[in-house]
Design a protein around this motif. Structure first.
Motif, PDB file in Angstrom:
ATOM      1  N   GLY A 128     -60.239 -22.316   3.043  1.00 35.66           N
ATOM      2  CA  GLY A 128     -59.004 -22.375   3.625  1.00 35.66           C
ATOM      3  C   GLY A 128     -57.927 -22.158   2.936  1.00 35.66           C
ATOM      4  O   GLY A 128     -56.701 -21.937   3.309  1.00 35.66           O
ATOM      5  N   MET A 129     -58.213 -22.054   1.586  1.00 32.24           N
ATOM      6  CA  MET A 129     -57.152 -21.882   0.654  1.00 32.24           C
ATOM      7  C   MET A 129     -56.968 -20.222   0.042  1.00 32.24           C
ATOM      8  O   MET A 129     -58.020 -20.022  -0.127  1.00 32.24           O
ATOM      9  CB  MET A 129     -57.649 -22.563  -0.673  1.00 32.24           C
ATOM     10  CG  MET A 129     -56.325 -22.472  -1.736  1.00 32.24           C
ATOM     11  SD  MET A 129     -56.549 -23.896  -3.344  1.00 32.24           S
ATOM     12  CE  MET A 129     -58.209 -23.300  -3.790  1.00 32.24           C
ATOM     13  N   ALA A 130     -55.906 -19.668   0.544  1.00 31.36           N
ATOM     14  CA  ALA A 130     -55.846 -18.106   0.307  1.00 31.36           C
ATOM     15  C   ALA A 130     -55.507 -18.020  -1.115  1.00 31.36           C
ATOM     16  O   ALA A 130     -54.388 -18.097  -1.427  1.00 31.36           O
ATOM     17  CB  ALA A 130     -54.455 -17.662   1.190  1.00 31.36           C
ATOM     18  N   ALA A 131     -56.563 -18.089  -1.965  1.00 28.45           N
ATOM     19  CA  ALA A 131     -56.380 -17.935  -3.420  1.00 28.45           C
ATOM     20  C   ALA A 131     -57.760 -17.093  -3.895  1.00 28.45           C
ATOM     21  O   ALA A 131     -58.809 -17.401  -3.556  1.00 28.45           O
ATOM     22  CB  ALA A 131     -56.473 -19.258  -3.781  1.00 28.45           C
ATOM     23  N   ASP A 132     -57.172 -16.108  -4.791  1.00 29.66           N
ATOM     24  CA  ASP A 132     -58.315 -15.317  -5.593  1.00 29.66           C
ATOM     25  C   ASP A 132     -58.817 -16.506  -6.701  1.00 29.66           C
ATOM     26  O   ASP A 132     -58.214 -16.808  -7.584  1.00 29.66           O
ATOM     27  CB  ASP A 132     -57.543 -14.181  -6.365  1.00 29.66           C
ATOM     28  CG  ASP A 132     -58.404 -13.408  -7.032  1.00 29.66           C
ATOM     29  OD1 ASP A 132     -59.480 -13.572  -7.459  1.00 29.66           O
ATOM     30  OD2 ASP A 132     -58.135 -11.899  -6.881  1.00 29.66           O
ATOM     31  N   VAL A 133     -60.206 -16.443  -6.708  1.00 28.92           N
ATOM     32  CA  VAL A 133     -60.896 -17.245  -7.471  1.00 28.92           C
ATOM     33  C   VAL A 133     -60.437 -17.088  -9.146  1.00 28.92           C
ATOM     34  O   VAL A 133     -60.318 -18.069  -9.847  1.00 28.92           O
ATOM     35  CB  VAL A 133     -62.684 -17.326  -7.279  1.00 28.92           C
ATOM     36  CG1 VAL A 133     -63.288 -18.072  -8.160  1.00 28.92           C
ATOM     37  CG2 VAL A 133     -62.883 -17.660  -6.009  1.00 28.92           C
ATOM     38  N   ALA A 134     -60.499 -15.747  -9.423  1.00 30.78           N
ATOM     39  CA  ALA A 134     -60.142 -15.582 -10.569  1.00 30.78           C
ATOM     40  C   ALA A 134     -58.558 -15.924 -11.334  1.00 30.78           C
ATOM     41  O   ALA A 134     -58.401 -16.018 -12.495  1.00 30.78           O
ATOM     42  CB  ALA A 134     -60.336 -13.964 -10.947  1.00 30.78           C
ATOM     43  N   LEU A 135     -57.756 -16.261 -10.297  1.00 24.81           N
ATOM     44  CA  LEU A 135     -56.364 -16.435 -10.404  1.00 24.81           C
ATOM     45  C   LEU A 135     -56.291 -17.933 -10.173  1.00 24.81           C
ATOM     46  O   LEU A 135     -55.077 -18.551 -10.302  1.00 24.81           O
ATOM     47  CB  LEU A 135     -55.467 -15.736  -9.683  1.00 24.81           C
ATOM     48  CG  LEU A 135     -55.494 -14.277 -10.032  1.00 24.81           C
ATOM     49  CD1 LEU A 135     -54.624 -13.420  -8.972  1.00 24.81           C
ATOM     50  CD2 LEU A 135     -55.377 -13.830 -11.327  1.00 24.81           C
ATOM     51  N   THR A 136     -57.091 -18.687  -9.975  1.00 23.70           N
ATOM     52  CA  THR A 136     -57.085 -20.129  -9.474  1.00 23.70           C
ATOM     53  C   THR A 136     -57.760 -20.886 -10.642  1.00 23.70           C
ATOM     54  O   THR A 136     -59.095 -20.712 -10.906  1.00 23.70           O
ATOM     55  CB  THR A 136     -57.323 -20.387  -8.162  1.00 23.70           C
ATOM     56  OG1 THR A 136     -57.047 -19.441  -7.231  1.00 23.70           O
ATOM     57  CG2 THR A 136     -57.377 -21.866  -7.789  1.00 23.70           C
ATOM     58  N   SER A 137     -57.468 -22.367 -10.877  1.00 27.01           N
ATOM     59  CA  SER A 137     -58.058 -22.795 -11.780  1.00 27.01           C
ATOM     60  C   SER A 137     -59.355 -23.664 -11.126  1.00 27.01           C
ATOM     61  O   SER A 137     -59.214 -23.713  -9.917  1.00 27.01           O
ATOM     62  CB  SER A 137     -57.044 -24.142 -12.319  1.00 27.01           C
ATOM     63  OG  SER A 137     -56.821 -25.006 -11.599  1.00 27.01           O
ATOM     64  N   SER A 138     -60.216 -24.020 -12.261  1.00 28.67           N
ATOM     65  CA  SER A 138     -61.578 -24.800 -11.468  1.00 28.67           C
ATOM     66  C   SER A 138     -60.955 -26.108 -10.927  1.00 28.67           C
ATOM     67  O   SER A 138     -61.704 -26.517  -9.888  1.00 28.67           O
ATOM     68  CB  SER A 138     -62.420 -24.872 -12.698  1.00 28.67           C
ATOM     69  OG  SER A 138     -61.972 -25.722 -13.740  1.00 28.67           O
ATOM     70  N   GLU A 139     -60.104 -26.822 -11.587  1.00 29.00           N
ATOM     71  CA  GLU A 139     -59.687 -28.071 -10.958  1.00 29.00           C
ATOM     72  C   GLU A 139     -59.011 -27.768  -9.608  1.00 29.00           C
ATOM     73  O   GLU A 139     -59.363 -28.643  -8.652  1.00 29.00           O
ATOM     74  CB  GLU A 139     -58.594 -28.538 -11.933  1.00 29.00           C
ATOM     75  CG  GLU A 139     -58.217 -29.850 -11.477  1.00 29.00           C
ATOM     76  CD  GLU A 139     -56.920 -30.390 -12.455  1.00 29.00           C
ATOM     77  OE1 GLU A 139     -56.725 -31.501 -12.185  1.00 29.00           O
ATOM     78  OE2 GLU A 139     -56.571 -29.960 -13.387  1.00 29.00           O
ATOM     79  N   SER A 140     -58.435 -26.805  -9.215  1.00 27.85           N
ATOM     80  CA  SER A 140     -57.675 -26.661  -8.061  1.00 27.85           C
ATOM     81  C   SER A 140     -58.819 -26.244  -6.952  1.00 27.85           C
ATOM     82  O   SER A 140     -58.800 -26.657  -5.815  1.00 27.85           O
ATOM     83  CB  SER A 140     -56.575 -25.531  -7.903  1.00 27.85           C
ATOM     84  OG  SER A 140     -55.501 -25.769  -8.875  1.00 27.85           O
ATOM     85  N   LEU A 141     -59.901 -25.360  -7.336  1.00 29.82           N
ATOM     86  CA  LEU A 141     -60.869 -24.887  -6.726  1.00 29.82           C
ATOM     87  C   LEU A 141     -61.541 -26.354  -6.197  1.00 29.82           C
ATOM     88  O   LEU A 141     -62.066 -26.357  -5.069  1.00 29.82           O
ATOM     89  CB  LEU A 141     -61.894 -24.064  -7.087  1.00 29.82           C
ATOM     90  CG  LEU A 141     -61.019 -22.629  -7.545  1.00 29.82           C
ATOM     91  CD1 LEU A 141     -62.100 -21.636  -8.495  1.00 29.82           C
ATOM     92  CD2 LEU A 141     -61.044 -21.796  -5.964  1.00 29.82           C
TER      93      LEU A 141
END
Length: 279
Positions: free
Chosen positions: A84-97
């Motif tokens: 549900g998080m509109a975020a590109d995996v490559a631009l998001t930290s592993s902690e946030s994911l």
């Protein structure tokens, strides 16, 4: 070269596989697609637990690199569908994911399931020594990008039961260069990808070729020729009994499925019994 597949005279490629994962005549392995993704949210520890409970021989997972360079287990390039998080995996930290809810989309009972890192999955895998791994690297990877993932697999003792795979030739080549001891498979999904396939597999030092499920069903000679050349064949993603039967007749070594439990039951009740009658 035309789409006619030519066998080569090289040593049997599937001999590159660990003995426990080599093709066995009459046996079709159960490979849980993103874990048991019909029973739990895909690519989560819950799905891996369910895959083991279903009797899966291998678990297929998808690896991407988060913004902080940490390999994470998620299929899509965007985290939206499963978190549900509109975020590109490559631009998001592993902690946030990892802090996102990767389970509620599947069902309220899985609220709070996390996007795991490869390290977390490898730790789980080390505690489940009877399951093999089919690790897909999504997109194009260089050897330098793949090095950390391979180190994690080695560090947790999974090398003897892991196959690395990818769609991109350069990704499988990177796996060959970084981890020559780990068997590799090339994924194919279009008929035109069959042009020069044997030469590509040989150049990559591949042990297997894993096509989209319709290819070996619509082209019955495909799996046979690949197996004659010594390659293992795991088609994806087949979820219905008629697909399983057609794949079995085509001569595959394993089936990648979202429904490992029903597939195992089908193998026991339908396929094994039919094979015994045929013999």
């Amino acid at each position: 070269m035309s789409r006619t597949l030519r066998a080569t005279s090289r040593a049997v490629p599937s001999d590159l596989l660990p003995e426990s994962l080599r093709p066995q005549p009459g046996h079709i392995r159960t490979i849980a697609h993103r874990g048991d993704s019909s029973s739990a949210p895909e690519n989560t520890i819950a799905a891996f637990d369910a895959a083991v409970a279903a009797g899966s021989d291998l678990i297929e997972i998808d690896v991407r690199i988060a913004a902080d360079g940490v390999p994470v287990i998620i299929h899509d390039g965007s985290a939206l569908r499963t978190t549900g998080m509109a975020a590109d995996v490559a631009l998001t930290s592993s902690e946030s994911l990892g802090a996102a809810d990767a389970g509620s989309w599947f069902g309220p009972g899985f609220a709070g399931a996390r996007v795991p890192t490869l390290t977390e999955v490898a730790e789980w895998g080390a505690a489940h020594p009877d399951v093999g791994w089919l690790v897909e690297f999504k997109g194009s990877w260089t050897a330098a990008q793949m090095d950390g993932s391979v180190a994690t697999i080695r560090r947790h003792g999974l090398t003897g039961r892991t196959i690395l795979q990818g769609f991109e030739t350069e990704t499988v080549a990177a796996a060959r260069d970084v981890a020559p001891e780990l068997p590799r498979a090339l994924l194919v999904y279009r008929p035109e990808h069959l042009d020069g396939l044997m030469e590509r597999l040989q150049e990559l030092g591949a042990a297997g070729c894993n096509p989209i499920g319709q290819l070996p069903i619509e082209m019955p000679g495909l799996a046979l020729r690949l197996r004659e050349a010594g390659y293992s064949v795991y088609p994806w993603t087949l979820d219905e009994p008629d697909e399983w039967g057609a794949a079995g007749v085509a001569g595959v070594d394993g089936v990648i499925t979202n429904r490992p439990g029903p597939f195992r039951n089908w193998l026991a009740l339908r396929w094994t019994g039919a094979q015994e009658l045929a013999s």
